[in-house]
Structures are given as C-alpha cells and as structure tokens.
Write a protein that holds these residues in place. Structure first.
Motif, mmCIF file in Angstrom:
data_model
loop_
_atom_site.group_PDB
_atom_site.id
_atom_site.type_symbol
_atom_site.label_atom_id
_atom_site.label_comp_id
_atom_site.label_asym_id
_atom_site.label_seq_id
_atom_site.Cartn_x
_atom_site.Cartn_y
_atom_site.Cartn_z
ATOM 1 N N VAL A 147 0.742 -1.079 0.053
ATOM 2 C CA VAL A 147 -0.247 0.111 -0.073
ATOM 3 C C VAL A 147 0.971 1.304 0.080
ATOM 4 O O VAL A 147 1.918 0.976 0.470
ATOM 5 C CB VAL A 147 -1.137 -0.165 0.775
ATOM 6 N N TYR A 148 0.506 2.358 -0.791
ATOM 7 C CA TYR A 148 0.813 4.035 -0.501
ATOM 8 C C TYR A 148 0.363 4.587 0.290
ATOM 9 O O TYR A 148 -0.311 4.779 0.521
ATOM 10 C CB TYR A 148 0.886 3.918 -1.423
ATOM 11 N N GLY A 149 1.261 5.107 0.910
ATOM 12 C CA GLY A 149 1.637 6.190 1.811
ATOM 13 C C GLY A 149 1.863 5.859 3.276
ATOM 14 O O GLY A 149 3.021 4.967 3.544
ATOM 15 N N ASP A 150 1.839 6.903 4.196
ATOM 16 C CA ASP A 150 2.854 7.256 5.055
ATOM 17 C C ASP A 150 2.328 5.570 6.064
ATOM 18 O O ASP A 150 1.118 5.563 6.064
ATOM 19 C CB ASP A 150 2.991 8.166 5.904
ATOM 20 N N ILE A 151 3.470 5.454 6.945
ATOM 21 C CA ILE A 151 3.239 4.239 7.737
ATOM 22 C C ILE A 151 1.397 4.079 9.054
ATOM 23 O O ILE A 151 0.942 2.994 8.515
ATOM 24 C CB ILE A 151 4.694 3.471 8.259
ATOM 25 N N ASN A 152 1.893 5.204 9.225
ATOM 26 C CA ASN A 152 1.310 5.134 10.215
ATOM 27 C C ASN A 152 -0.672 5.202 9.952
ATOM 28 O O ASN A 152 -1.322 3.785 10.805
ATOM 29 C CB ASN A 152 1.250 6.490 11.817
ATOM 30 N N PRO A 153 -0.630 6.212 9.155
ATOM 31 C CA PRO A 153 -2.211 6.240 8.570
ATOM 32 C C PRO A 153 -2.483 4.538 7.471
ATOM 33 O O PRO A 153 -3.661 4.309 7.547
ATOM 34 C CB PRO A 153 -3.025 7.456 8.260
ATOM 35 N N ALA A 154 -1.641 4.180 6.941
ATOM 36 C CA ALA A 154 -2.271 3.197 6.099
ATOM 37 C C ALA A 154 -2.104 1.801 6.621
ATOM 38 O O ALA A 154 -3.206 1.807 6.146
ATOM 39 C CB ALA A 154 -0.706 3.091 5.325
ATOM 40 N N LEU A 155 -1.614 1.705 7.496
ATOM 41 C CA LEU A 155 -1.878 0.888 7.979
ATOM 42 C C LEU A 155 -2.788 0.331 9.260
ATOM 43 O O LEU A 155 -3.794 -0.400 8.434
ATOM 44 C CB LEU A 155 -0.978 0.068 9.476
ATOM 45 N N PRO A 156 -3.417 1.184 9.495
ATOM 46 C CA PRO A 156 -5.385 1.150 9.946
ATOM 47 C C PRO A 156 -5.856 1.118 9.534
ATOM 48 O O PRO A 156 -6.915 0.621 9.264
ATOM 49 C CB PRO A 156 -5.291 2.473 11.381
ATOM 50 N N GLU A 157 -5.791 2.272 7.921
ATOM 51 C CA GLU A 157 -6.536 1.737 7.269
ATOM 52 C C GLU A 157 -7.051 0.435 6.101
ATOM 53 O O GLU A 157 -8.124 0.265 5.899
ATOM 54 C CB GLU A 157 -6.433 3.256 5.954
ATOM 55 N N ALA A 158 -5.739 0.011 6.424
ATOM 56 C CA ALA A 158 -6.006 -1.501 5.973
ATOM 57 C C ALA A 158 -6.328 -2.276 6.807
ATOM 58 O O ALA A 158 -7.299 -3.120 6.110
ATOM 59 C CB ALA A 158 -4.308 -2.602 6.083
ATOM 60 N N VAL A 159 -6.779 -1.829 8.272
ATOM 61 C CA VAL A 159 -7.045 -2.798 8.957
ATOM 62 C C VAL A 159 -8.334 -2.778 8.581
ATOM 63 O O VAL A 159 -9.274 -3.726 8.770
ATOM 64 C CB VAL A 159 -6.734 -2.484 10.303
ATOM 65 N N ARG A 160 -9.135 -1.380 8.698
ATOM 66 C CA ARG A 160 -10.151 -1.135 8.308
ATOM 67 C C ARG A 160 -11.131 -1.743 6.842
ATOM 68 O O ARG A 160 -11.416 -2.673 6.646
ATOM 69 C CB ARG A 160 -10.835 0.013 8.349
ATOM 70 N N GLU A 161 -9.875 -1.959 5.406
ATOM 71 C CA GLU A 161 -10.320 -2.340 4.779
ATOM 72 C C GLU A 161 -10.443 -3.521 4.738
ATOM 73 O O GLU A 161 -11.345 -4.248 3.835
ATOM 74 C CB GLU A 161 -9.249 -1.676 3.712
ATOM 75 N N LEU A 162 -9.623 -4.336 5.581
ATOM 76 C CA LEU A 162 -9.944 -5.773 5.056
ATOM 77 C C LEU A 162 -10.302 -6.630 6.631
ATOM 78 O O LEU A 162 -11.171 -7.440 6.950
ATOM 79 C CB LEU A 162 -7.879 -6.455 5.521
ATOM 80 N N GLY A 163 -10.950 -5.807 7.302
ATOM 81 C CA GLY A 163 -11.417 -5.859 8.265
ATOM 82 C C GLY A 163 -10.866 -7.273 9.646
ATOM 83 O O GLY A 163 -11.090 -8.215 10.058
ATOM 84 N N ALA A 164 -9.801 -6.737 9.748
ATOM 85 C CA ALA A 164 -8.696 -7.363 10.582
ATOM 86 C C ALA A 164 -8.912 -7.638 11.772
ATOM 87 O O ALA A 164 -9.154 -6.384 12.061
ATOM 88 C CB ALA A 164 -7.420 -6.994 9.819
ATOM 89 N N ASP A 165 -8.657 -7.898 12.888
ATOM 90 C CA ASP A 165 -8.876 -8.044 13.944
ATOM 91 C C ASP A 165 -7.650 -7.889 15.152
ATOM 92 O O ASP A 165 -7.126 -7.716 16.429
ATOM 93 C CB ASP A 165 -9.500 -9.208 14.604
#
Length: 287
Positions: free
Chosen positions: A234-252
C-alpha cells in the motif's frame, strides 16, 4: 510453529484490563500454555500520603484485589486453562511486571489498551510504554473484547531483517486466522521532489518504481517463511496506512516490529508501535 508456553497478563481490573485477561486465557487454553495474572497495588507509603495512617485501607484494597483475581482465575479455569495462577505485587505496575518477567520468563505479555483519548494516552505514555520497552518477548495490546479467536491478522512488514520475525509472531498468535502481510511505502525524497516543482507525472512514475521493486521482495519473504499468507503493498505513510488497511480488510489483530534494524530504522519503527497502540482499530501485537 511452536505453541505458546507461558503467557503473562497484567490487569488493573478496568474493562479492557479484564478483556486482556480473557484474551490471554483464550490463547492459553488454545495452546495449553501456563497463564500468570499480575496485578499491582500501591505501596503502603503511597496510601499513607493519600489516606493517612490507616492500615485498613491497604488491607481493604488487597482484599478487593484478591476477590477480583479470584473471579478472573475462575473464568480462566472455566475457559479451559489448565495451569493458571496469580500474583499481587506492590509498587509501580511496570516494575511489578518487570519482576514477573524475570521470574516467569513468558513468551507473550498481554496488556489492556485502557480506553480512548487522553486517559489512554496517559497510560500508554507511562506504564504500557515501559512494559513495551522492557519486555524481551512480544507484547499484545488488547483493544477489543475477546469474543472469539482471531479471524484475520495483518503482519506489518518493512521488508527488513525483522520482517520474518513479525510474520512468524503474527502466525503464532493468530493460529488458524487468515494472514496478510502488509508493506506500506513512500518513495525516498518524494516530498522534496514535489516541493521543488517536479512534474507530477514524473513523480508518479518514480513512486510506481518503488512499488514494483517491493513486489519481488515481498514474494521472497513469503516464500522463505513457508506460511500461507496474502500480500498487500500500500502507498502512504505507514502510520495512517496500516490502520486503514485494518479497516479495509476487517482485521482484528495487527502485528508490528518494535525494532527495524539500523538506528535510523529503529527510531522510525519505534514510533509505529506507539502510534498503533494509541489508534489502531484492533488489537496490536508488538514483536
């Protein structure tokens, strides 16, 4: 992948503190691990400064703590934990945990995130941050109630030397959960190029090359791990990119490395676990 053998969990009897105990109990029951519950009481001089010379205050606090611990032990036993015990120490929580780390030698420490906002930031800036710093084993920061086993785990990798460790820890804790390795990237000097007026199309091509270069490295990491995992770049700064990936994929659960390798990488990665512990929308495993 070896099962967990010894899990240490600390609680202050807050809702998320107790959620940490329940998550730890679920993991201990799954793997047949020993479980140690730790609670810290203020030292008597501290109580004297607040309540005066009233010994019954300390006695009442200990009695209440023992009652709470007894309830949690019974819940752990009912959850199927075969070897569970508790310790009530006195003093600062991080020091009580440090003592338990030296004697119990856990392969996982579990703590609660303790709410949101300023209270959470105060806690994570103090006790939890010190536990994260002093623990030589992975630390699980529980942010959600443990209603079920983990279903989808993200392993945040930087494709550096510790990436295999993070990936393995994510798999170990996740068990049968779906596993996705996530690499968040930006191109070096991208902001400087944009500031200096380079054409946006040229910058976009430059950024795309970074993504292309990451793909074979990610593939090699997954191949060497021997794990069944999806890959996400994923493209972007790691701090906002990781929570966004969590939300998109529904990770717990998201796993992240505490150290990156070089001193510069350690300084950068050191801020990432702290950020995720504050703001991730799920539990966080700091390896």
């Amino acid at each position: 992948m070896p099962a967990l053998e010894r899990i240490l969990v600390t609680t202050d009897f807050s809702p998320l503190g107790n959620a940490a105990v329940r998550r730890a109990a679920r993991l201990a029951a799954r793997d047949g691990a020993q479980l140690l519950l730790v609670h810290a009481l203020p030292r008597f001089p501290t109580l004297q400064a607040v309540f005066g010379d009233h010994a019954q205050v300390a006695q009442q606090m200990r009695a209440a703590a023992e009652a709470h611990i007894g309830t949690l032990l019974a819940e752990a036993d009912a959850a199927g934990v075969v070897d569970v015990r508790a310790e009530i120490g006195e003093g600062a929580a991080h020091r009580v945990v440090a003592d338990a780390l030296e004697t119990f030698h856990p392969d996982l420490v579990v703590i609660g995130a303790h709410g949101k906002g300023l209270l959470q930031q105060f806690f994570l800036g103090g006790t939890a941050a010190r536990i994260l710093a002093q623990s030589t084993c992975p630390v699980l920061v529980v942010r959600e109630l443990a209603g079920a086993d983990y279903q989808h785990v993200l392993a945040a990798v930087d494709l550096g030397p510790r990436s295999p460790v993070v990936l393995a820890a994510a798999h170990r804790l996740g068990g049968r959960a779906q596993l996705t390795a996530v690499y968040a990237y930006t191109a070096p000097f991208e902001a400087s190029l944009r500031y200096k007026g380079f054409p946006e199309e040229d910058i976009r091509h430059y950024v795309e090359k970074e993504a292309q270069a990451a793909q074979p490295r990610m593939a090699a990491l997954l191949a060497e791990s021997g794990l069944t995992a999806d890959a996400r770049i994923v493209y972007g700064d790691i701090n906002p990119a990781l929570p966004e990936a969590v939300r998109e994929l529904g990770a717990d659960l998201i796993a992240v490395g505490k150290h990156g390798g070089t001193r510069v990488e350690e300084a950068i990665m050191g801020s990432v676990p702290r950020f995720l512990a504050y703001y991730a929308p799920c539990d966080v495993l700091v390896c």
